[in-house]
Scaffold this active site. Structure first.
Site, PDB file in Angstrom:
ATOM      1  N   LYS A   1      28.857 -40.282 -16.878  1.00 21.42           N
ATOM      2  CA  LYS A   1      27.442 -40.425 -16.537  1.00 21.42           C
ATOM      3  C   LYS A   1      27.323 -41.561 -15.523  1.00 21.42           C
ATOM      4  CE  LYS A   1      23.055 -40.932 -19.131  1.00 21.42           C
ATOM      5  NZ  LYS A   1      22.490 -41.107 -20.497  1.00 21.42           N
TER       6      LYS A   1
ATOM      7  N   SER B   1      18.845 -37.670 -21.676  1.00 21.40           N
ATOM      8  CA  SER B   1      19.038 -38.057 -20.295  1.00 21.40           C
ATOM      9  C   SER B   1      20.411 -37.713 -19.701  1.00 21.40           C
ATOM     10  CB  SER B   1      18.835 -39.565 -20.164  1.00 21.40           C
ATOM     11  OG  SER B   1      19.833 -40.272 -20.868  1.00 21.40           O
TER      12      SER B   1
ATOM     13  N   SER C   1      19.934 -38.818 -26.197  1.00 21.39           N
ATOM     14  CA  SER C   1      20.379 -38.444 -24.850  1.00 21.39           C
ATOM     15  C   SER C   1      21.773 -37.836 -24.746  1.00 21.39           C
ATOM     16  CB  SER C   1      20.306 -39.664 -23.921  1.00 21.39           C
ATOM     17  OG  SER C   1      18.988 -39.913 -23.554  1.00 21.39           O
TER      18      SER C   1
END
Lengths: 92, 529
Positions: B93, B168, B192
């Site tokens: 990420k 997310s 997330s």
């Protein structure tokens, strides 16, 4: 709203402030449910694992070279960050 | 059915790739090239990646091949001793710092920022010989449940390109679901990892708070953030967590708790895995079947619970009475912490700077134009909740309710080994469906965020489809009990190994190869219009 934006150091347009006011009020409405709970005698929880006072040995450790630290600076002068004027008027 | 657009190599699980690399079926270089080719060909239409760095990844793959070659000449013991992830592509990420590469956390305010050092987990993955092809899209500063709040445009869901992948960590989840990598790293502050895993039909785990060092990770809400793995099966997620878990002196909240061998604790055969359910005591929290839950989702989750029961698990109804207060509590605590964490973006030391006027004017202009709408909303909420006169009513109150939420879990775990629940109340929703109503977006995490507030581990695994889209089943465990969650998730995989839905591929994999197909940004724009 303007005061909170100032505390947060967020420069927001009139339009943003108006839109945010409506949205934040809607979100704050959701918080009302918490008032139903009697928490007078409940201690607060700030974190969930029972770790306390984590200290390391007080010995010097190498830091990043200043050139690398400064490499992301929007503006630098030699070995220092350039900070806009703190006291006084609006720059140029 | 199976679509030839995805090369065979990329369809393997990471543990199968590892075995094949040791056998010499293919090289780490070939494995990387297959993934890079797929990702660079399709990403215009998926939007999972913020960048691919083929050159750096190829150098790592060559090193892996050299280590493999040396071990092969030394003998079987040397091969067996190689790290599990050697030569395996792992996506990160875009909030994980990797020296010399950008890390934007999905924000314009970090545009062009080049990390001067490696995150702890980047170092650990490097030692393990993992190959990082690039970094993935995310909601700005991990604030969001759809990845639509990325400053760099949205990510599509491989099951339906007109829908969100969740968030997310949406880019990391979509990349794994679309076979661009076998495993990836996400972070989970309120859901997330687990929610995008559910919406993309893959496995995602949020470990116990303190399990993985967050040194070198862009912070959102420090009492809640935790790093965790995505994979297409439970074993792969376990291998990736293994590689990054453990105490690190540079993150004082990473706990000195021994890390068990997660993969070794997983039974090799389906029969053995299924048998491990006999006598397991699983709590079913009735409050997790929330208002607004789609009937199709509830049906899949209840069917999964019945399957666990048929396989010998004992299902016990449990009460987590303060669940309904979770959302409000979370949306005080997380923004409050975020407003403090994001104070560091000052336009002076790094990142975007408007260079406007004096220092105060520079703060206002830099932060006003560098942050996106959702981030500003949360900074405002957090600043308000912490400001003089409101602190007791909001922040302190929320911290007290947090104690009650944690106590609910403590009481449940006195009766059961783990909890079983839905991950998300809905399947993947269409682009723009929740953008104009922040509260509707926040409801996506109603079943996941209480787990963060109690600091507990949770894993989401696929449990079937509703309306052709994946549904996630969540197991929640005691602190430090990730191993049991992996075992339960593995057992559920085993008892559903023959289910028809297990053989279904994300429906829009073919469309990803259609050069005429629209980009995620175009799909979002159409949906908004």
């Amino acid at each position: 709203m303007e005061h909170v934006a100032y505390l947060a150091r967020l420069g927001l347009s009139e339009e943003e402030l108006t839109r945010l006011e409506g949205q934040l009020n809607h979100i704050l409405d959701q918080y009302r449910v918490l008032a139903e709970l009697d928490t007078e005698r409940i201690p607060p929880t700030a974190q969930t694992i029972e770790l306390e006072n984590i200290l390391r040995e007080d010995v010097p450790m190498p830091s990043l070279p200043s050139d690398e630290v400064l490499s992301n600076a929007p503006e630098r002068a030699g070995d220092v960050f350039v900070v806009p004027a703190i006291i006084g008027g609006a720059g140029e | 059915m199976a679509d030839s657009a995805v090369p065979l190599l990329t369809r393997l699980h990471a543990h199968e790739m590892a075995a094949a690399l040791r056998r010499g079926d293919f090289t780490a270089g070939e494995l990387l090239d297959a993934h890079l080719a797929l990702a660079s060909r399709q990403d215009e239409r998926l939007g999972a990646w913020l960048f691919l760095d083929g050159e750096r990844a190829r150098a790592k793959a060559r090193e892996a091949d050299e280590r493999l070659a040396r071990a092969r000449t030394t003998g079987p013991d040397a091969l067996a001793a190689l790290p599990a992830l050697l030569g395996i592509p792992v996506a990160l990420k875009d909030l994980v710092l990797t020296r010399g590469q950008t890390a934007t956390a999905g924000s314009r305010i970090l545009e062009g920022f080049v990390s001067p050092y490696d995150a702890h987990i980047a170092e650990r993955l490097e030692e393990a010989g993992a190959v990082v092809p690039g970094k993935t899209n995310m909601d700005e500063f991990a604030m969001g449940s759809s990845t639509e709040h990325s400053a760099w445009g949205p990510t599509s869901n491989p099951w339906d390109l007109d829908r969100v992948p969740g968030g997310s960590s949406g880019g990391s989840a979509a990349a794994v679901a679309a076979y661009h990598v076998p495993v990836s790293i996400g972070t989970d502050t309120g859901g997330s990892i687990r929610q995008p895993a559910a919406l993309c039909g893959i496995v995602g785990m949020k470990p116990t708070y303190g399990r993985v060092s967050r040194y070198g990770i862009v912070a959102f809400a420090s009492s809640l953030d935790q790093i965790g793995p995505f994979g297409r099966d439970v074993r792969d997620a376990a291998l990736l967590l293994q590689a990054v878990a453990g105490r690190d002196d540079r993150d004082a909240t990473s706990a000195p708790v021994p890390v068990p061998d997660y993969a070794a604790a997983l039974p090799a055969s389906d029969d053995e895995a299924a048998a491990s359910l006999r006598g397991a005591r699983l709590g079913l929290p009735r409050q997790y079947f929330v208002t607004g839950m789609e009937p199709g989702v509830e049906a899949r989750v209840r069917a999964a619970v019945r399957a666990l029961e048929s396989a010998g698990a004992q299902i016990v109804d449990v009460d987590l009475p303060h669940t309904d207060y979770g959302l409000a509590t979370y949306y005080i605590i997380a923004p409050a912490e975020a407003s403090a964490n994001l104070a560091r973006y000052d336009g002076i030391r790094y990142g975007y700077s408007s260079r406007a006027g004096n220092v105060l004017e520079n703060y206002l202009a830099t932060r006003g134009s560098g942050f996106g709408a959702e981030v500003k909303r949360r900074i405002m909420l957090g600043t308000y909740a912490l400001s003089a006169g409101y602190y007791d009513a909001y922040y302190l109150k929320a911290q007290k309710v947090r104690t009650l939420i944690k106590k609910d879990f403590d009481e449940a775990f006195a009766k059961v080994d783990a909890l079983v629940a839905p991950t998300s109340p809905t399947v993947a929703f269409p682009f723009a469906a929740r953008l104009t109503d922040p509260v509707a977006m926040y409801l996506s995490d109603a079943c996941t965020l209480p787990v963060n507030m109690a600091g507990l581990p949770g894993v989401s695994i696929p449990c079937g489809l509703s309306e052709g889209l994946p549904v996630g089943l969540q197991f929640i465990g005691r602190a430090w009990d990730e191993s049991r969650l992996f075992q339960l998730a593995r057992a559920y995989e085993a008892i559903t190994a023959d289910a028809d839905w297990r053989r279904l591929e994300p429906a829009d994999l073919t469309a990803l190869d259609d050069a005429e197909a629209r980009t995620p940004a175009e799909r979002l724009a159409t949906a908004r219009a």
